[in-house]
Each structure stands twice: as C-alpha cells, then as structure tokens.
Write a protein that holds these residues in place. Sequence first.
Motif, mmCIF file in Angstrom:
data_model
loop_
_atom_site.group_PDB
_atom_site.id
_atom_site.type_symbol
_atom_site.label_atom_id
_atom_site.label_comp_id
_atom_site.label_asym_id
_atom_site.label_seq_id
_atom_site.Cartn_x
_atom_site.Cartn_y
_atom_site.Cartn_z
ATOM 1 N N ARG A 77 0.692 -1.126 0.260
ATOM 2 C CA ARG A 77 0.002 0.272 -0.045
ATOM 3 C C ARG A 77 0.972 0.939 0.086
ATOM 4 N NH1 ARG A 77 -3.071 -1.764 3.949
ATOM 5 N NH2 ARG A 77 -1.980 -0.409 5.682
ATOM 6 N N SER A 78 2.042 1.209 0.507
ATOM 7 C CA SER A 78 2.766 2.383 1.190
ATOM 8 C C SER A 78 3.421 2.753 -0.504
ATOM 9 C CB SER A 78 3.862 2.027 1.583
ATOM 10 O OG SER A 78 4.691 3.140 2.025
ATOM 11 N N SER A 79 4.373 1.428 -0.644
ATOM 12 C CA SER A 79 4.754 1.546 -2.748
ATOM 13 C C SER A 79 4.060 2.445 -3.620
ATOM 14 C CB SER A 79 5.022 0.049 -2.845
ATOM 15 O OG SER A 79 6.620 -0.641 -2.429
ATOM 16 N N THR A 80 2.331 1.381 -3.252
ATOM 17 C CA THR A 80 1.676 2.485 -3.893
ATOM 18 C C THR A 80 1.405 3.861 -4.402
ATOM 19 O OG1 THR A 80 0.678 0.474 -4.208
ATOM 20 C CG2 THR A 80 -0.825 1.965 -5.451
ATOM 21 N N VAL A 81 0.377 4.257 -2.956
ATOM 22 C CA VAL A 81 0.913 5.439 -2.763
ATOM 23 C C VAL A 81 2.225 6.388 -3.295
ATOM 24 C CG1 VAL A 81 0.691 7.430 -1.047
ATOM 25 C CG2 VAL A 81 -1.044 5.749 -0.512
ATOM 26 N N ILE A 82 3.188 5.498 -3.018
ATOM 27 C CA ILE A 82 4.284 7.064 -3.241
ATOM 28 C C ILE A 82 4.293 6.262 -4.715
ATOM 29 C CG2 ILE A 82 6.759 6.579 -3.455
ATOM 30 C CD1 ILE A 82 6.889 5.558 -0.919
ATOM 31 N N ALA A 83 3.743 5.274 -6.220
ATOM 32 C CA ALA A 83 4.432 5.264 -7.361
ATOM 33 C C ALA A 83 3.126 6.688 -8.230
ATOM 34 C CB ALA A 83 4.129 3.801 -7.830
ATOM 35 N N LEU A 84 1.981 6.323 -6.993
ATOM 36 C CA LEU A 84 0.489 6.916 -7.784
ATOM 37 C C LEU A 84 1.092 8.663 -7.688
ATOM 38 C CD1 LEU A 84 -2.324 5.297 -6.567
ATOM 39 C CD2 LEU A 84 -0.973 5.179 -8.363
#
Length: 274
Positions: free
Chosen positions: A69-76
């Motif tokens: 979830r953290s990686s997804t937020v940063i990528a988005l």
Amino acid sequence: MTTRIARSLAAPAVLAVFLAAVLLPFLSLLLASLQPAGAPLTGLAVPHGIHLENFAHAWSAAGFGTLLRSSTVIALAVVPAAVLCATLAGYALATMEVPGRGRLYGYLLLGLSIPTEVTVIPLYYDLRAAGLTNTVPGLALAEVGAFMPFGVFWMRAHFATMPRSLIEAARLDGASSWTTLWRVLMPVSRPAVTTLGVLYFVWSWNQFLLPLILIQDPDRRTAPAGLGFFTGQYGVDVPLLAAATLIVIAPVVLVYLIFQRHFINGVLSGALKG
C-alpha cells in the motif's frame, strides 16, 4: 541456399537465447517458492508438491499489505507528477526559444551521470531541514527530482522529432503554446508518454536506497525496503525469500503486461525516429 537457411535459423536461435536468459530467473524463483519452507536448494529443482503456504507466510511475516500500500501511494504520487513535469520541460526545450535552453538542457543531462548514492546524504539533510524526512511527500519529491533528467531527455527527443509544420499550422490558427501541446501534440504522443510512465512506475516501485534512507517508520516503508529487512530475518529460508520476491515484483509485471503494447510502440517509435 545454405547461407540463406543459416540466416533464417540464426534469428530464432538468438531470440531463444535471450528468451531463456529472461525467463530462467523467473522460473527459478517460481520453482523455489513452491518448495517446502526451509528446504535447501541448489539450482533449478522441481518441487514435490505445491507449497503455496510460503506466500501466505511471507505476506504475514513481512507485512506486505502495508508495504505494498505504501509503495502504491508513492508510485501514484510520483508517476503523474514526474510525467507532467518531464512533458512540459521537454516540450519547452524542444519547441520554444527558452533563454539559455542549451545550458539548461546540458545541466539536466548531468543528472544522468550522477549516481543516487552521491546525492542521498545531502538530500537527507536538506529534507530534514525542511521537515520532509519520514514523509511520503518528501520521498515523492526526491524521486521526482531523480527521475527528471531522463524524462526531460526522453520527451525533448520526442517533441524535437515532431513535424514543425504541425506546430506552425497550430500557431497560425491562433493556438497558444498550451493548446498546441495538449490539443495537437499530446494525442499523437501517447506511446512516448505511456512508455515514460511505465518506466517511472518501475523505477519508483523498485527504488531501494531513497526509501531506506528517507523513511524510518516501518509503517511507511516501501515493498523493496521491507523485502531488504525481511531478507535479513529469513536469509537462510530460500523458498520463503523467493515467495516474498515474487510478491514484490508481481505489480511491476502486471503493469508491464497491461501497457506492453504502448510501451513497445513507444520504444520502437523512439528508435526509428532516432
């Protein structure tokens, strides 16, 4: 005739070699992840049974729900901002008479030759002074800045190959620079933009050093950083590590499969124009 046959067989043979070089590591990971937990492995080994519990154990032990979830937020946060900035900068440097654009472009290209390891310590202190360490905005800004040199180079090269007559016709019709970009050039630039977006997503998702230095909160770590800590705890359990690695790389493979047609078109278009 013999030479023609040899040439016709050479291309498939070379492609088969490259295909094996790409697929064998993934096959090795997959086979290892299906072995019993803690089993000693040497090379490729077909498992005697499918042990999917390795994925469940790795997911819960490493807390991959939070990490992904953290990686997804940063990528988005990173990908749209970086693509937008690179597109605007590339368009300006390719089509406008920007004062000192040659020097500015050369300065940006210097970023391609400076490794992240050289800048991460000064960057940490700068972000700490601004109160942005251990935060998603701080990490996102750092990644956007790190990705800009290549993005500007990519989009400037793309816009530089666009027909000048197309831009001049839009200006004769009274279109502003903003309208020319979004109404005239962007509809035919989707492969290049999509390719850059996929590359940015892969780079952001796989980024290890910046999250490791700038994020100390375990709940805000990214998946690769969490995998690094997980490796330190389960370094001798190869099946578990293989399962964890597949969990981390699965989103990257999924994004590539979704956008592979646009990605390939963008790469081929850039190669042909270059």
